[in-house]
Write an enzyme that holds these catalytic residues in place. Structure first.
Site, short mmCIF file in Angstrom:
data_model
loop_
_atom_site.label_atom_id
_atom_site.label_comp_id
_atom_site.label_asym_id
_atom_site.label_seq_id
_atom_site.Cartn_x
_atom_site.Cartn_y
_atom_site.Cartn_z
N ASP A 181 0.88 -1.14 0.13
CA ASP A 181 -0.21 0.02 0.07
C ASP A 181 0.87 1.09 -0.01
O ASP A 181 2.16 1.21 0.69
CB ASP A 181 -1.02 -0.08 1.29
CG ASP A 181 -2.17 1.02 1.08
OD1 ASP A 181 -2.19 1.46 -0.03
OD2 ASP A 181 -2.83 1.00 2.07
N ASN A 222 -10.47 -3.78 -6.04
CA ASN A 222 -9.62 -2.73 -6.82
C ASN A 222 -10.49 -2.61 -8.04
O ASN A 222 -9.92 -1.62 -8.69
CB ASN A 222 -8.23 -3.13 -6.78
CG ASN A 222 -7.40 -3.01 -5.69
OD1 ASN A 222 -6.34 -3.69 -5.49
ND2 ASN A 222 -7.77 -2.16 -4.78
C1 FPP Z 1 -2.19 -0.09 -3.19
O1 FPP Z 1 -1.48 1.23 -3.06
C2 FPP Z 1 -1.48 -0.61 -4.35
C3 FPP Z 1 -2.09 -1.52 -5.42
C4 FPP Z 1 -3.58 -1.40 -5.52
C5 FPP Z 1 -1.49 -1.98 -6.47
C6 FPP Z 1 -0.03 -2.73 -6.37
C7 FPP Z 1 0.55 -3.07 -7.64
C8 FPP Z 1 1.71 -3.03 -7.94
C9 FPP Z 1 2.79 -2.69 -6.79
C10 FPP Z 1 2.23 -3.05 -9.30
C11 FPP Z 1 1.67 -4.51 -10.00
C12 FPP Z 1 1.94 -5.59 -9.02
C13 FPP Z 1 3.10 -6.50 -9.47
C14 FPP Z 1 3.26 -7.77 -8.58
C15 FPP Z 1 3.78 -6.55 -10.84
P1 FPP Z 1 -2.69 2.39 -3.46
O2 FPP Z 1 -2.70 2.65 -4.86
O3 FPP Z 1 -3.96 2.11 -2.73
O4 FPP Z 1 -1.96 3.50 -2.63
P2 FPP Z 1 -2.47 4.88 -1.87
O5 FPP Z 1 -3.51 4.04 -0.85
O6 FPP Z 1 -1.29 5.50 -1.35
O7 FPP Z 1 -3.45 5.62 -2.79
#
Ligand code: FPP
Length: 230
Positions: A2, A50
């Site tokens: 996150d 998501n």
């Molecule tokens: C949460 O941060 C993260 C995600 C929903 C996506 C995670 C995906 C990756 C790291 C890349 C793809 C994965 C791989 C294995 C190649 P957020 O967007 O909710 O952050 P925020 O809470 O700060 O908005």
């Protein structure tokens, strides 16, 4: 994993830049995990919830995933890491599924190191799917509800064959589990760090393991039972 969005926002960048940097951290942590002897590493890459995000962000995440699988499969093979997935992966776009199937097949022979990607994963949908599968077994006369146990139900969870997690790390300062391995993490140690995922590094991963090693895990028993006096 996150904090990608906030990492980008702090720099005046689009959210997808945070996810792009997040992929770099994925590579770093896979490397770090192997170096520390962690044999099973699960990454929560895309939750069943998501899909609610703006279509542009969902599409960008799917593209990042597709590219990661294409570029990283050779690395996984070289490192002898077996890839697994948990979640309703049949609902992912065809292009992602094609890359996934290739990567799963290419690494299927490895037994020592395991990378599990949680994709379109959520504990509640997992439990619903497991309950439905168990009910089908009952209807077919292969299971008797009077003999039902957690072990029998767990055979229908998407983690069947994988060990329960010992440690769950959530980055970005949120103190929530967010529908992640709710049953399997029943006795996991939880660690919450304020570091945003793109800034998380091997050193912090190793520090998390050191903190984990210092905790007493009683699994419902008492300290005395775990360490009887000499
Ligand atoms: C949460 O941060 C993260 C995600 C929903 C996506 C995670 C995906 C990756 C790291 C890349 C793809 C994965 C791989 C294995 C190649 P957020 O967007 O909710 O952050 P925020 O809470 O700060 O908005």
């Amino acid at each position: 994993m996150d904090g990608n969005g906030r990492w980008a926002k702090q720099r005046g960048l689009p959210r997808i830049e945070g996810h792009r940097r997040g992929v770099e951290t994925v590579r770093t942590i896979i490397e770090a995990a192997k170096g520390t002897g962690v044999r099973y590493l699960t990454l929560y890459a895309f939750s069943a919830e998501n899909w609610k995000r703006p279509a542009a962000e969902v599409n960008a995440l799917m593209l990042l995933l597709q590219r990661f699988l294409r570029s990283e499969t050779k690395e996984l093979v070289d490192k002898k890491i077996r890839l697994h997935t948990i979640g309703r992966t049949h609902e992912l776009p065809d292009a992602v599924r094609t890359e996934l199937d290739r990567a799963l097949q290419a690494t299927a022979q490895f037994t020592e190191w395991h990378l599990i990607l949680a994709l379109n994963y959520g504990s509640r949908t997992e439990v619903v799917d497991a309950a439905a599968a168990y009910a089908r077994e009952v209807a077919a006369g292969r299971e008797d509800p009077a003999q039902c146990s957690y072990e029998k139900l767990a055979r229908h969870l998407c983690t069947a064959g994988l060990p329960d997690p010992d440690l769950v790390i959530r980055t970005s300062g949120e103190s929530r589990i967010s529908n992640f391995l709710l049953l399997q993490a029943a006795y996991a140690e939880l660690l919450f760090t304020p570091t945003l995922w793109p800034d998380f590094c091997g050193e912090q991963f190793r520090a998390a393991l050191a903190e984990f090693a210092g905790r007493e895990r009683r699994f419902g028993a008492t300290s005395e039972q775990l360490q009887p006096p000499a």
